[in-house]
Scaffold this motif. Structure first.
Motif, PDB file in Angstrom:
ATOM      1  N   UNK A  21       0.810  -1.219   0.000  1.00 44.06           N
ATOM      2  CA  UNK A  21       0.000   0.000   0.000  1.00 44.06           C
ATOM      3  C   UNK A  21       0.848   1.276   0.000  1.00 44.06           C
ATOM      4  N   UNK A  22       2.162   1.138   0.145  1.00 42.87           N
ATOM      5  CA  UNK A  22       3.048   2.309   0.080  1.00 42.87           C
ATOM      6  C   UNK A  22       3.577   2.557  -1.337  1.00 42.87           C
ATOM      7  N   UNK A  23       3.362   1.630  -2.245  1.00 46.87           N
ATOM      8  CA  UNK A  23       3.845   1.793  -3.622  1.00 46.87           C
ATOM      9  C   UNK A  23       3.018   2.865  -4.336  1.00 46.87           C
ATOM     10  N   UNK A  24       3.699   3.803  -4.958  1.00 52.04           N
ATOM     11  CA  UNK A  24       2.974   4.831  -5.730  1.00 52.04           C
ATOM     12  C   UNK A  24       2.280   4.224  -6.932  1.00 52.04           C
ATOM     13  N   UNK A  25       2.946   3.251  -7.543  1.00 51.91           N
ATOM     14  CA  UNK A  25       2.369   2.541  -8.696  1.00 51.91           C
ATOM     15  C   UNK A  25       2.492   1.050  -8.388  1.00 51.91           C
ATOM     16  N   UNK A  26       1.383   0.470  -7.984  1.00 51.22           N
ATOM     17  CA  UNK A  26       1.402  -0.899  -7.467  1.00 51.22           C
ATOM     18  C   UNK A  26       1.761  -1.942  -8.518  1.00 51.22           C
ATOM     19  N   UNK A  27       1.174  -1.855  -9.704  1.00 46.72           N
ATOM     20  CA  UNK A  27       1.449  -2.871 -10.723  1.00 46.72           C
ATOM     21  C   UNK A  27       2.936  -2.928 -11.090  1.00 46.72           C
ATOM     22  N   UNK A  28       3.593  -1.798 -11.378  1.00 49.25           N
ATOM     23  CA  UNK A  28       5.032  -1.887 -11.662  1.00 49.25           C
ATOM     24  C   UNK A  28       5.850  -2.437 -10.494  1.00 49.25           C
ATOM     25  N   UNK A  29       5.422  -2.171  -9.262  1.00 48.94           N
ATOM     26  CA  UNK A  29       6.122  -2.717  -8.104  1.00 48.94           C
ATOM     27  C   UNK A  29       5.968  -4.237  -8.060  1.00 48.94           C
ATOM     28  N   UNK A  30       4.763  -4.744  -8.300  1.00 48.09           N
ATOM     29  CA  UNK A  30       4.558  -6.189  -8.330  1.00 48.09           C
ATOM     30  C   UNK A  30       5.357  -6.840  -9.456  1.00 48.09           C
ATOM     31  N   UNK A  31       5.434  -6.168 -10.593  1.00 47.14           N
ATOM     32  CA  UNK A  31       6.231  -6.682 -11.714  1.00 47.14           C
ATOM     33  C   UNK A  31       7.708  -6.751 -11.315  1.00 47.14           C
ATOM     34  N   UNK A  32       8.175  -5.749 -10.577  1.00 46.63           N
ATOM     35  CA  UNK A  32       9.566  -5.756 -10.114  1.00 46.63           C
ATOM     36  C   UNK A  32       9.805  -6.878  -9.114  1.00 46.63           C
ATOM     37  N   UNK A  89     -10.249  -6.924  -6.829  1.00 45.98           N
ATOM     38  CA  UNK A  89      -9.245  -6.633  -7.857  1.00 45.98           C
ATOM     39  C   UNK A  89      -7.956  -7.435  -7.696  1.00 45.98           C
ATOM     40  N   UNK A  90      -7.842  -8.198  -6.602  1.00 50.28           N
ATOM     41  CA  UNK A  90      -6.572  -8.862  -6.305  1.00 50.28           C
ATOM     42  C   UNK A  90      -6.138  -9.867  -7.367  1.00 50.28           C
ATOM     43  N   UNK A  91      -7.018 -10.777  -7.766  1.00 49.92           N
ATOM     44  CA  UNK A  91      -6.626 -11.815  -8.734  1.00 49.92           C
ATOM     45  C   UNK A  91      -6.172 -11.185 -10.039  1.00 49.92           C
ATOM     46  N   UNK A  92      -6.901 -10.196 -10.521  1.00 51.53           N
ATOM     47  CA  UNK A  92      -6.533  -9.521 -11.762  1.00 51.53           C
ATOM     48  C   UNK A  92      -5.213  -8.770 -11.618  1.00 51.53           C
ATOM     49  N   UNK A  93      -5.049  -8.054 -10.514  1.00 48.38           N
ATOM     50  CA  UNK A  93      -3.827  -7.280 -10.275  1.00 48.38           C
ATOM     51  C   UNK A  93      -2.600  -8.181 -10.255  1.00 48.38           C
ATOM     52  N   UNK A  95      -2.397 -11.202 -11.458  1.00 49.55           N
ATOM     53  CA  UNK A  95      -2.289 -11.815 -12.785  1.00 49.55           C
ATOM     54  C   UNK A  95      -1.592 -10.901 -13.779  1.00 49.55           C
ATOM     55  N   UNK A  96      -1.932  -9.621 -13.784  1.00 50.39           N
ATOM     56  CA  UNK A  96      -1.286  -8.658 -14.682  1.00 50.39           C
ATOM     57  C   UNK A  96       0.213  -8.553 -14.405  1.00 50.39           C
ATOM     58  N   UNK A  97       0.597  -8.792 -13.146  1.00 50.56           N
ATOM     59  CA  UNK A  97       2.006  -8.708 -12.770  1.00 50.56           C
ATOM     60  C   UNK A  97       2.758 -10.011 -13.038  1.00 50.56           C
ATOM     61  N   UNK A  98       2.040 -11.051 -13.468  1.00 50.76           N
ATOM     62  CA  UNK A  98       2.701 -12.316 -13.765  1.00 50.76           C
ATOM     63  C   UNK A  98       2.698 -13.301 -12.610  1.00 50.76           C
ATOM     64  N   UNK A  99       1.801 -13.083 -11.669  1.00 53.48           N
ATOM     65  CA  UNK A  99       1.636 -13.999 -10.545  1.00 53.48           C
ATOM     66  C   UNK A  99       0.276 -14.669 -10.627  1.00 53.48           C
ATOM     67  N   UNK A 100       0.184 -15.836 -10.033  1.00 52.23           N
ATOM     68  CA  UNK A 100      -1.085 -16.545  -9.887  1.00 52.23           C
ATOM     69  C   UNK A 100      -1.400 -16.574  -8.397  1.00 52.23           C
ATOM     70  N   UNK A 101      -2.440 -15.872  -8.004  1.00 50.88           N
ATOM     71  CA  UNK A 101      -2.823 -15.810  -6.596  1.00 50.88           C
ATOM     72  C   UNK A 101      -3.343 -17.187  -6.189  1.00 50.88           C
ATOM     73  N   UNK A 102      -2.684 -17.820  -5.222  1.00 49.32           N
ATOM     74  CA  UNK A 102      -3.046 -19.184  -4.831  1.00 49.32           C
ATOM     75  C   UNK A 102      -3.771 -19.262  -3.504  1.00 49.32           C
ATOM     76  N   UNK A 103      -3.489 -18.369  -2.588  1.00 51.83           N
ATOM     77  CA  UNK A 103      -4.111 -18.466  -1.273  1.00 51.83           C
ATOM     78  C   UNK A 103      -4.203 -17.088  -0.656  1.00 51.83           C
ATOM     79  N   UNK A 104      -5.247 -16.905   0.098  1.00 48.98           N
ATOM     80  CA  UNK A 104      -5.416 -15.649   0.815  1.00 48.98           C
ATOM     81  C   UNK A 104      -6.394 -15.843   1.940  1.00 48.98           C
ATOM     82  N   UNK A 105      -6.024 -15.416   3.122  1.00 51.42           N
ATOM     83  CA  UNK A 105      -6.939 -15.542   4.257  1.00 51.42           C
ATOM     84  C   UNK A 105      -7.578 -14.186   4.518  1.00 51.42           C
ATOM     85  N   UNK A 106      -8.363 -13.731   3.562  1.00 54.55           N
ATOM     86  CA  UNK A 106      -9.116 -12.501   3.755  1.00 54.55           C
ATOM     87  C   UNK A 106     -10.245 -12.790   4.726  1.00 54.55           C
ATOM     88  N   UNK A 107     -10.692 -11.777   5.410  1.00 50.92           N
ATOM     89  CA  UNK A 107     -11.765 -11.961   6.396  1.00 50.92           C
ATOM     90  C   UNK A 107     -13.042 -12.375   5.685  1.00 50.92           C
TER      91      UNK A 107
END
Length: 139
Positions: A21-32, A89-93, A95-107
């Motif tokens: 949440x501190x990244x100014x541009x989240x997608x490029x940070x995830x790509x990095x 938006x998590x799965x899409x975000x 995915x766009x960065x080249x990751x496959x979201x596999x698990x998340x313990x959201x409330x």
């Protein structure tokens, strides 16, 4: 954050603690982060706030800005405020960065109504969950 001084494909697992949440541009940070992760490596995310709705995240940012103004007399522009993630938006975000979201313990389940009730008692709706997310690097 978008140009880490690290070798490409160096890590089996990247741990991101209270940072997305501190990244100014989240997608490029995830790509990095993907760049420095080995093929089929993982990304473990802890503690970045995730809201059910974008409106709830923006309301929290507005509250934070008012608090800074009231306590310290600071008018910090919106673009300099920490951000947030939106659950839908998590799965899409990722995915766009080249990751496959596999698990998340959201409330979810029985915990979500309890958090909503606590938020209502505090006079704040839309409190964020603090998830543990795991994503695997595609290819």
């Amino acid at each position: 954050m978008e140009a880490l001084p690290l070798e490409a494909g160096h890590f089996d697992l990247v741990l991101a603690v209270d940072v997305l949440h501190h990244a100014r541009r989240l997608l490029p940070f995830l790509v990095e982060l993907r760049r420095v992760t080995r093929r089929l490596g993982g990304l473990l995310v802890l503690e970045s706030p995730v809201y059910a709705r974008r409106e709830d995240g923006e309301a929290d940012v507005a509250r934070r800005m008012r608090r800074l103004r009231r306590r310290y007399g600071l008018d910090v522009p919106r673009e300099n405020q920490p951000g947030y993630l939106v659950r839908s938006e998590l799965a899409s975000l990722f995915g766009q960065a080249g990751y496959r979201l596999e698990a998340g313990s959201l409330a979810t389940g029985f915990l979500a109504p309890a958090l909503d009730f606590a938020a209502a008692l505090l006079g704040r709706s839309g409190l964020p969950s603090r998830p543990v997310l795991f994503a695997r690097r595609d290819g």
